[in-house]
Scaffold this motif. Structure first.
Motif, PDB file in Angstrom:
ATOM      1  N   GLU A  17       1.048  -1.125   0.036  1.00  0.00           N
ATOM      2  CA  GLU A  17      -0.077  -0.018   0.045  1.00  0.00           C
ATOM      3  C   GLU A  17       0.858   1.227  -0.047  1.00  0.00           C
ATOM      4  N   GLU A  18       0.256   2.289  -0.452  1.00  0.00           N
ATOM      5  CA  GLU A  18       1.063   3.480  -0.826  1.00  0.00           C
ATOM      6  C   GLU A  18       1.845   4.107   0.312  1.00  0.00           C
ATOM      7  N   SER A  19       1.008   4.351   1.555  1.00  0.00           N
ATOM      8  CA  SER A  19       1.502   5.008   2.767  1.00  0.00           C
ATOM      9  C   SER A  19       0.609   4.491   3.756  1.00  0.00           C
ATOM     10  N   ALA A  20       1.132   4.677   4.884  1.00  0.00           N
ATOM     11  CA  ALA A  20       0.241   4.218   6.234  1.00  0.00           C
ATOM     12  C   ALA A  20      -1.241   4.798   6.167  1.00  0.00           C
ATOM     13  N   GLU A  21      -1.332   6.029   5.760  1.00  0.00           N
ATOM     14  CA  GLU A  21      -2.484   6.656   5.578  1.00  0.00           C
ATOM     15  C   GLU A  21      -3.554   5.917   4.584  1.00  0.00           C
ATOM     16  N   ALA A  22      -2.898   5.839   3.514  1.00  0.00           N
ATOM     17  CA  ALA A  22      -3.641   4.724   2.363  1.00  0.00           C
ATOM     18  C   ALA A  22      -4.093   3.608   2.928  1.00  0.00           C
ATOM     19  N   SER A  23      -3.296   2.745   3.658  1.00  0.00           N
ATOM     20  CA  SER A  23      -3.733   1.530   4.168  1.00  0.00           C
ATOM     21  C   SER A  23      -4.665   1.713   5.394  1.00  0.00           C
ATOM     22  N   LEU A  24      -4.662   2.748   5.997  1.00  0.00           N
ATOM     23  CA  LEU A  24      -5.592   2.923   7.166  1.00  0.00           C
ATOM     24  C   LEU A  24      -6.944   3.582   6.459  1.00  0.00           C
ATOM     25  N   GLN A  25      -6.981   4.166   5.492  1.00  0.00           N
ATOM     26  CA  GLN A  25      -8.221   4.586   4.805  1.00  0.00           C
ATOM     27  C   GLN A  25      -8.846   3.431   4.311  1.00  0.00           C
ATOM     28  N   ALA A  26      -7.860   2.548   3.592  1.00  0.00           N
ATOM     29  CA  ALA A  26      -8.512   1.229   2.833  1.00  0.00           C
ATOM     30  C   ALA A  26      -9.246   0.478   3.847  1.00  0.00           C
ATOM     31  N   THR A  27      -8.491   0.332   4.948  1.00  0.00           N
ATOM     32  CA  THR A  27      -9.128  -0.320   6.229  1.00  0.00           C
ATOM     33  C   THR A  27     -10.499   0.168   6.763  1.00  0.00           C
ATOM     34  N   LEU A  28     -10.639   1.331   6.976  1.00  0.00           N
ATOM     35  CA  LEU A  28     -11.899   1.999   7.005  1.00  0.00           C
ATOM     36  C   LEU A  28     -12.905   1.950   5.825  1.00  0.00           C
ATOM     37  N   ASP A  29     -12.434   2.079   4.665  1.00  0.00           N
ATOM     38  CA  ASP A  29     -13.453   1.561   3.449  1.00  0.00           C
ATOM     39  C   ASP A  29     -13.882   0.248   3.510  1.00  0.00           C
ATOM     40  N   TRP A  30     -12.996  -0.642   4.085  1.00  0.00           N
ATOM     41  CA  TRP A  30     -13.315  -1.968   4.027  1.00  0.00           C
ATOM     42  C   TRP A  30     -14.395  -2.498   5.056  1.00  0.00           C
ATOM     43  N   MET A  57       1.302   0.711  12.023  1.00  0.00           N
ATOM     44  CA  MET A  57       1.150  -0.082  13.335  1.00  0.00           C
ATOM     45  C   MET A  57       0.528   0.642  14.598  1.00  0.00           C
ATOM     46  N   ARG A  58       0.837   1.861  14.628  1.00  0.00           N
ATOM     47  CA  ARG A  58       0.094   2.765  15.463  1.00  0.00           C
ATOM     48  C   ARG A  58      -1.132   3.139  15.226  1.00  0.00           C
ATOM     49  N   GLY A  59      -1.497   3.423  14.062  1.00  0.00           N
ATOM     50  CA  GLY A  59      -2.987   3.798  13.460  1.00  0.00           C
ATOM     51  C   GLY A  59      -4.007   2.599  13.837  1.00  0.00           C
ATOM     52  N   LEU A  60      -3.226   1.235  13.497  1.00  0.00           N
ATOM     53  CA  LEU A  60      -4.161   0.192  13.762  1.00  0.00           C
ATOM     54  C   LEU A  60      -4.455  -0.165  15.096  1.00  0.00           C
ATOM     55  N   ALA A 109       7.610  -4.780  20.513  1.00  0.00           N
ATOM     56  CA  ALA A 109       7.355  -3.846  19.555  1.00  0.00           C
ATOM     57  C   ALA A 109       6.140  -3.869  19.248  1.00  0.00           C
ATOM     58  N   TYR A 110       5.279  -4.820  19.368  1.00  0.00           N
ATOM     59  CA  TYR A 110       3.731  -4.708  19.060  1.00  0.00           C
ATOM     60  C   TYR A 110       3.319  -4.184  20.321  1.00  0.00           C
ATOM     61  N   GLU A 111       3.739  -4.333  21.520  1.00  0.00           N
ATOM     62  CA  GLU A 111       3.226  -3.624  22.535  1.00  0.00           C
ATOM     63  C   GLU A 111       3.506  -1.989  22.435  1.00  0.00           C
ATOM     64  N   LEU A 112       4.699  -1.899  21.919  1.00  0.00           N
ATOM     65  CA  LEU A 112       4.784  -0.202  21.880  1.00  0.00           C
ATOM     66  C   LEU A 112       3.698   0.430  20.976  1.00  0.00           C
ATOM     67  N   PHE A 113       3.148  -0.365  19.916  1.00  0.00           N
ATOM     68  CA  PHE A 113       2.096   0.023  18.963  1.00  0.00           C
ATOM     69  C   PHE A 113       0.791  -0.081  19.598  1.00  0.00           C
ATOM     70  N   ASP A 114       0.598  -0.607  20.610  1.00  0.00           N
ATOM     71  CA  ASP A 114      -0.750  -0.742  21.417  1.00  0.00           C
ATOM     72  C   ASP A 114      -1.281  -1.698  20.323  1.00  0.00           C
ATOM     73  N   THR A 115      -0.783  -2.788  19.990  1.00  0.00           N
ATOM     74  CA  THR A 115      -1.556  -3.732  19.143  1.00  0.00           C
ATOM     75  C   THR A 115      -1.394  -5.298  19.803  1.00  0.00           C
ATOM     76  N   MET A 116      -1.047  -5.394  20.941  1.00  0.00           N
ATOM     77  CA  MET A 116      -1.063  -7.006  21.665  1.00  0.00           C
ATOM     78  C   MET A 116      -2.428  -7.052  22.249  1.00  0.00           C
ATOM     79  N   GLY A 117      -3.480  -6.115  22.103  1.00  0.00           N
ATOM     80  CA  GLY A 117      -4.626  -6.547  22.865  1.00  0.00           C
ATOM     81  C   GLY A 117      -4.936  -6.818  24.173  1.00  0.00           C
ATOM     82  N   SER A 118      -6.067  -7.285  24.811  1.00  0.00           N
ATOM     83  CA  SER A 118      -6.218  -7.407  25.886  1.00  0.00           C
ATOM     84  C   SER A 118      -7.247  -8.598  26.157  1.00  0.00           C
TER      85      SER A 118
END
Ligand code: GUN
Ligand code: FE
Length: 426
Positions: A166-179, A207-210, A248-257
């Protein structure tokens, strides 16, 4: 067939991690898609329900495939001489790039969905590709199977090579929202899951955006962790401030709960620090033994994870794993744990058949709630199996028959499959 009935046959299910309960010619009761238990004699109050007598056939809980890549089904069993990073760039990324073509995607996902419907799996957590349209088609086709799934549109904004980035972090995040918007309210059995491929595929911003999106929308996350030594070293370079790959995943708040558990596939090289991070976050490890063998990744120390109280299920990880057959995944899980004990560490005892049966059914099933066994109150997922070819020469107990079925899957024929009380097979 409505969702209230009684099945009769040779029943086996996990009572606990270490115990399988069996009934010869027992009764299994389903009321409105929920299991009411297994019985030697059918209780009075269920005698009015429709009875389906499967005779000598086996009835076991449906299995959960906690990690599988739908677009990779097309090249399973090919290119298995490479290790992870070379395998991804040589075979996987060029194949996944093809899913920008909807004609290709529809056809390939048709094969995947049909084979998923016909295997031991009643629940699955699935990777798509980065393409929205193809991923929505995959979800449409999975919904039609009756199997209950989580499906992820993959995020990847770096190191994907030609046609798969994907072209950029923003593009990937926007595609996720569209999906997410496109599938809102569209399915009953098919849920979205955020899917950053792995740290080498996702920039820090992505990662941070997700991580933020997961918290804002209550969305679960799946990814890969510590599968291969070159990968682990690369992540250390990419996120130098991290103390481990899991950190590293934890630093981006992607390890969940515990409420929103993340699934991490592999964890072959997860040491003490990663184990404590996985445990702290209530994450699930998807153990992918077939894949770990095929890509020469290594052997994950599952006994250590279980002793530490970390949640574990099994994944086929197609196409690094070469089939969606959970019996095969169980077998390789057993064999790998025996070799870990023999060759790596004699303090780490091999997994028992009971434990691996538990992981394939109730262990992974827990990710979906009360799923994976035949106790009262569990969702009714069941597979009916004809194994008559395997016991014609001797009398065997139900426990022996399910062990033989796992060690020799060729003659175990699926006759029926139920997901939450709905028949999905015939
Ligand atoms: N790590 C990142 N992507 C993949 C993949 O598609 N398969 C496996 N086995 N590991 C990965
Ligand atoms: Fe994978």
């Amino acid at each position: 067939m409505n969702e209230s009935f009684v099945l009769r046959g040779g029943i086996a299910f996990s009572e606990s991690e270490k115990r399988i309960t069996t009934y010869y010619r027992g009764y299994l009761v389903c009321v409105d898609g929920i299991c009411k238990g297994a019985f030697t004699e059918l209780p009075e109050q269920y005698r009015g329900l429709q009875l389906y007598d499967y005779g000598e056939r086996l009835i076991i809980p449906g299995m959960t495939d906690l990690h599988v890549h739908a677009p990779q089904y097309t090249f399973r069993g090919i290119g298995m001489d490479e290790e992870l990073l070379e395998w991804l760039t040589t075979y996987t990324f060029p194949e996944e790039a093809k899913y920008s073509d909807m004609e290709y995607a529809k056809k390939a996902y048709g094969y995947f969905a049909e084979d998923l419907r016909r295997c031991f799996t009643t629940r699955a957590v699935v990777f798509g590709t980065m393409h929205n349209e193809a991923t929505i088609n995959l979800m449409d086709q999975l919904e039609d199977t009756g199997v209950i799934t989580y499906v992820g549109k993959v995020n990847m904004d770096r190191n994907g090579g030609e046609g798969l980035q994907e072209e950029s972090a923003e593009a990937s995040l926007q595609a996720t929202l569209d999906w997410l918007q496109a599938i809102e309210g569209r399915y009953k059995n098919t849920k979205p899951i955020l899917t950053p491929r792995f740290i080498p595929s996702c920039s820090d911003d992505l990662m941070r955006g997700l991580g933020k999106l997961s918290a804002e929308r209550d969305l679960r996350i799946q990814s890969h962790l510590s599968e291969n030594q070159s990968e682990v070293a690369w992540v250390k370079e990419l996120v130098p401030e991290s103390t481990s790959y899991a950190n590293a995943y934890e630093l981006f708040d992607t390890m969940g709960s515990a409420e929103l558990p993340t699934i991490m596939a592999h964890c072959v090289y997860s040491g003490e620090e990663e184990m404590s991070i996985l445990k702290k976050h209530g994450a699930y490890i998807a153990h992918c033994a077939d894949s770990n063998m095929n890509l020469t990744s290594g052997i994950a120390p599952i006994r250590k994870f279980l002793d530490a109280g970390i949640k574990v299920g099994l994944g086929t990880d197609v196409a690094a794993g070469s089939s969606m057959n959970m019996l095969k995944t169980m077998l390789i899980t057993l064999q790998a744990s025996k070799m870990y004990y023999r060759l790596v560490d004699t303090d780490v005892k091999p997994l028992s058949f009971e434990e691996v049966f538990y992981l394939a059914t109730a262990g992974g099933g827990e990710y979906f709630g009360k799923v994976g066994t035949f106790k009262d109150g569990y969702e009714f997922d069941a597979v009916v199996i004809d194994d008559s070819k395997m016991y014609s020469m001797r009398d065997m107990s139900i426990r022996e028959r399910i062990e033989r079925m796992c060690y020799n899957d060729a003659d175990a024929i699926i006759k029926d499959k139920f997901v939450k009380g709905k028949k999905v097979y015939c």
